[in-house]
Design an enzyme around this catalytic site. Structure first.
Site, PDB file in Angstrom:
ATOM      1  N   GLY A  99      46.746  76.652  27.023  1.00  0.00           N
ATOM      2  CA  GLY A  99      45.556  76.464  26.198  1.00  0.00           C
ATOM      3  C   GLY A  99      44.320  76.758  27.004  1.00  0.00           C
TER       4      GLY A  99
ATOM      5  N   GLY B 204      39.793  76.371  26.711  1.00  0.00           N
ATOM      6  CA  GLY B 204      38.611  76.006  25.940  1.00  0.00           C
ATOM      7  C   GLY B 204      37.384  76.403  26.719  1.00  0.00           C
TER       8      GLY B 204
ATOM      9  N   LYS C  96      44.806  70.926  34.067  1.00  0.00           N
ATOM     10  CA  LYS C  96      43.602  71.421  33.412  1.00  0.00           C
ATOM     11  C   LYS C  96      42.606  71.852  34.493  1.00  0.00           C
ATOM     12  CE  LYS C  96      40.098  69.722  30.207  1.00  0.00           C
ATOM     13  NZ  LYS C  96      39.924  68.717  29.137  1.00  0.00           N
TER      14      LYS C  96
ATOM     15  N   ASP D 241      34.692  64.178  20.530  1.00  0.00           N
ATOM     16  CA  ASP D 241      35.204  65.499  20.154  1.00  0.00           C
ATOM     17  C   ASP D 241      36.620  65.404  19.585  1.00  0.00           C
ATOM     18  OD1 ASP D 241      35.046  68.218  19.759  1.00  0.00           O
ATOM     19  OD2 ASP D 241      35.552  68.744  21.829  1.00  0.00           O
TER      20      ASP D 241
END
Ligand code: NAG
Ligand code: NAG
Ligand code: NAG
Ligand code: NAG
Ligand code: NAG
Ligand code: NAG
Ligand code: NAG
Ligand code: NAG
Ligand code: NAG
Ligand code: NAG
Ligand code: NAG
Ligand code: NAG
Length: 659
Positions: A351, A353, A373, A479
């Site tokens: 993923g 972002g 991450k 969020d």
């Protein structure tokens, strides 16, 4: 002759005599007593303004037992319950309420009653449940309440009550629940509460209580929840309190408590689920036995003076749960991460972002796969995001929050700054991918059934409730959206991505909870409308995003769908269709096949089993209630949790009966 007067036999035979006597008594009583109840109710109504017109039925043409909100006993036609919850009533509680002497239940919660609670409630000697939470009541808790010897539940939370908790409550031997959170109560927690052997819940969160938690509470062997965070309690917690086997929540965060924790805590508290000790002056070692606390779901000991190491399965400890990156138990180097992700290879990318890219990887120190991450430090805000996430997640743990394994702050091979967060890997990916598989090019066959969606909604609500209400410092996620909800191998949901999260200190007035000066950007479609104007982070903002998420889960429509324009949005689209036109809005895969394939008309709607229909409508209603335009009108997460559990229980019960 014998018929005109009672015979001697009638008068002396004990049973017959008694019958005769009671009958007479009743006849006399019912005329005057009926009047008493009716007059008392009319007095009660006098002091109240009633925008919904529920008092319209309180008129001469109906017997008072048939008035809205009133229930009478079947035999004696006396008022036994008065339930006017959430009716926007504004006014004071008349002292004449004390004349309703058969009352067992009073529920006036979620209104705007003000003024004092009348002492006359002490006359209600049959009263069992006294529910006045979420009003604007002032003054003190009436001493005379202690005369209601049958009381089982006292709910006075979210009012403006002042003064002390009456020591006299300690004489109410049947009390099971005392709920006093969010008031302005002062003084000490009375020692006499130690007499209440049936007490299961004592909650006085966010008041101005001082003194110590009385040792006598340790005698209460039925206690499940002790929630006294956000006060000015000081001194040590009596060891006897750590000896209550039934205890499931021990919430004492944000006080001035000190002393150390017993080392065998998890053996003496085998049922402990929530342990909130943040923001106090506790010291000494972190109990080792915590690593054996099998039911522990939420744990916070941040901002204390503990020393030593946290058990290795609880990476949440930060001595004031030293600089941040230094004290996570697991030390991970850039090299470990580089090797564990095959050099951050594309095949491991799961993923990306704005601020970061996420890789699946393996670390020599951890048995299970991890998600790494890596922050994109060239992006403005990335460092802030790293700090926000480390700070909020580094100190807490909850079954439905993604678990932070460690943070790594280092230099990469080119000696550029490198920052990464390492999480548990979630085998089933994001909720986003499950809800919209085509868009993501995923396998189209996977779809979540109703129970799975219900469970996910509960998981996410549980995480938010914890973040908002049970941590030492409330945390606002800012969020929430389906791509930030991750599913593990068992399909349990974990809220992730705390890059925009805000931490707040508890202050005693949390009605509209605080505040940040930076603008909240959030994600279009999920970000609360008021963020655009004020830029102020609030619990209510998270609730909005949650509401949208629920609507999306059950309607399978994104808030950003093309159809939503010119004043129509997901919220009012669903709201307008409920409850009648359910079929037009609900995700068809949740319906039995034969119905989903039909044209959507009302006849077809009738075909949907009542149970399924009720569950879907209730869920969508929660989504609607959470995403109200005005922050003040939204539900809070505690209430959402209660409602969801009820919906699930009803759904499962009926389903089991049906099969
Ligand atoms: C309630 O009881 C009190 C005391 O007995 C009495 O003075 C009052 O009139 C009663 N109220 C009504 C509405 O009957
Ligand atoms: C009394 O209440 C009933 C039920 O709400 C209503 O139908 C009736 O019209 C009312 N009567 C009067 C005189 O207001
Ligand atoms: C309440 O209303 C029902 C139905 O209209 C009626 O049967 C009943 O007798 C009423 N109860 C009383 C106490 O008047
Ligand atoms: C009133 O508040 C309680 C507790 O805060 C909640 O459980 C309940 O659902 C609310 N009821 C209404 C009608 O708003
Ligand atoms: C308080 O009552 C209002 C009005 O019923 C309701 O909207 C709100 O959710 C309630 N708040 C709490 C905390 O129960
Ligand atoms: C309150 O209780 C006391 C006895 O404890 C009693 O004398 C007094 O009348 C009560 N007050 C009311 C208003 O019921
Ligand atoms: C409740 O108390 C707060 C603080 O003391 C005050 O600002 C507020 O006006 C009070 N509200 C009511 C309805 O009394
Ligand atoms: C309750 O506890 C207090 C203090 O712990 C004690 O003095 C009192 O006698 C007990 N009994 C009752 C009925 O309050
Ligand atoms: C805790 O309970 C055990 C067993 O019931 C007892 O022996 C011990 O004295 C208790 N400790 C405290 C501090 O109350
Ligand atoms: C705890 O704080 C009190 C003051 O509130 C102090 O007298 C006491 O010595 C402290 N005890 C410990 C173990 O720190
Ligand atoms: C945890 O439980 C196991 C098995 O009961 C025991 O051997 C171990 O000593 C316990 N660990 C701690 C730190 O208490
Ligand atoms: C929010 O977005 C604006 C521009 O769209 C940007 O200038 C600002 O830095 C962002 N704020 C945060 C906290 O990311």
């Amino acid at each position: 002759m014998a018929f005109s007067k009672p015979s001697f036999y009638t008068l002396v035979h004990p049973q017959v005599f008694l019958f005769f006597f009671i009958n007479l008594g009743c006849l006399q009583a019912s005329a005057s007593v009926r009047e008493t109840d009716e007059l008392a109710l009319l007095e009660f109504k006098q002091g109240i303004s009633d925008p919904h017109g529920i008092f319209n039925s309180w008129n001469d043409s109906l017997h008072f037992c048939n008035w809205t909100g009133i229930t009478c006993g079947r035999r004696h036609q006396r008022v036994i319950s008065l339930v006017l919850e959430g009716q926007n009533l504004f006014g004071s509680i008349s002292p004449h309420i004390g004349n309703l002497s058969f009352l067992r239940l009073i529920n006036l919660q979620n209104n705007t009653f003000h003024g004092e609670i009348p002492q006359q409630v002490g006359k209600l000697f049959r009263l069992q449940e006294f529910l006045l939470g979420n009003n604007s009541l002032q003054g003190e808790i009436p001493l005379n309440l202690s005369r209601c010897s049958q009381l089982k539940m006292i709910y006075l939370q979210s009012n403006n009550l002042t003064g002390k908790i009456p020591a006299e409550l300690g004489s109410l031997m049947k009390l099971e629940i005392i709920e006093l959170r969010y008031n302005y109560l002062t003084g000490e927690i009375p020692r006499s509460l130690g007499n209440l052997s049936s007490l299961t819940i004592f909650s006085a969160l966010n008041n101005n209580l001082e003194g110590s938690i009385p040792n006598e509470m340790g005698q209460l062997k039925s206690l499940k929840h002790v929630i006294v965070g956000g006060n000015r309690l000081s001194g040590i917690i009596s060891p006897s309190l750590f000896n209550i086997t039934s205890l499931s929540t021990l919430g004492v965060a944000s006080n001035q408590l000190n002393g150390s924790l017993p080392d065998n805590i998890c053996f003496t508290l085998p049922n402990l689920q929530t342990f909130a000790f943040g923001e106090n002056y506790f010291s000494g070692p972190v109990p080792n036995s915590l690593s054996n606390a099998s039911h522990l779901e939420a744990f916070d000991i941040s901002d204390n003076n503990f020393v030593g190491q946290v058990p290795s399965n609880l990476e949440i400890y930060r001595p004031s749960v030293a600089p941040l990156e230094m004290n996570h138990l697991l030390k991970v180097s850039y090299k470990d991460l580089y090797q564990g992700t095959d050099g951050f290879s594309c095949s491991n990318l799961i993923g990306s972002g704005g601020f970061s890219s996420v890789y699946k990887g393996f670390l020599p120190q951890v048995q299970t796969p991890v998600a790494v991450k890596v922050l994109n430090l060239e992006q403005t805000g990335a460092i802030k995001s790293f700090m926000a996430e480390c700070n909020s997640l580094g100190n807490i743990r909850h079954r439905n929050l993604v678990k932070l394994v460690t943070c790594c702050s280092s230099l990469d091979y080119k000696t550029n700054a490198f920052k990464a967060l390492i999480f548990e890997y979630m085998g089933n990916g994001s909720l986003e991918k499950w809800l919209h598989p085509c868009a993501e090019g995923e396998n189209q066959k996977r779809s979540l059934n109703l129970l799975q969606r219900l469970n996910i909604a509960i998981d996410v609500a549980s995480a938010l409730h914890y973040l908002h209400d049970l941590c030492g410092k409330p945390i606002i996620h800012c969020d929430l959206k389906p791509s930030n909800v991750l599913l593990d191998d068992e399909m349990v949901a974990h809220v992730s991505d705390f890059g925009l999260a805000k931490l707040f200190s508890i202050n005693s007035n949390l009605s509209l909870s605080q505040i940040s000066t930076t603008r909240i950007n959030g994600t279009v479609g999920y970000v609360a409308p008021e963020y655009g104007m004020s830029g102020i982070a609030s619990k209510e903002g998270d609730v909005y995003s949650y509401g949208i998420l629920v609507l999306e889960m059950f309607s399978e429509r994104r808030p950003t769908d093309e159809m939503f324009k010119e004043g129509i949005n997901l919220h009012n689209f669903v709201k307008a269709a409920l409850p009648k036109r359910l079929l037009q809005i609900v995700d068809p895969t949740l319906l039995p096949k034969e119905i989903a394939n039909e044209e959507c008309d009302d006849d077809a709607t009738m075909e949907v089993t009542t149970n399924l229909r009720q569950c879907l409508v209730s869920m969508l209603e929660i989504g609607v209630a959470c995403s109200m335009e005005s922050p003040m009108e939204r539900m809070n997460m505690a209430d959402v949790m209660n409602k969801l559990h009820l919906i699930k229980k009803t759904f499962l019960n009926i389903q089991m009966e049906g099969d």
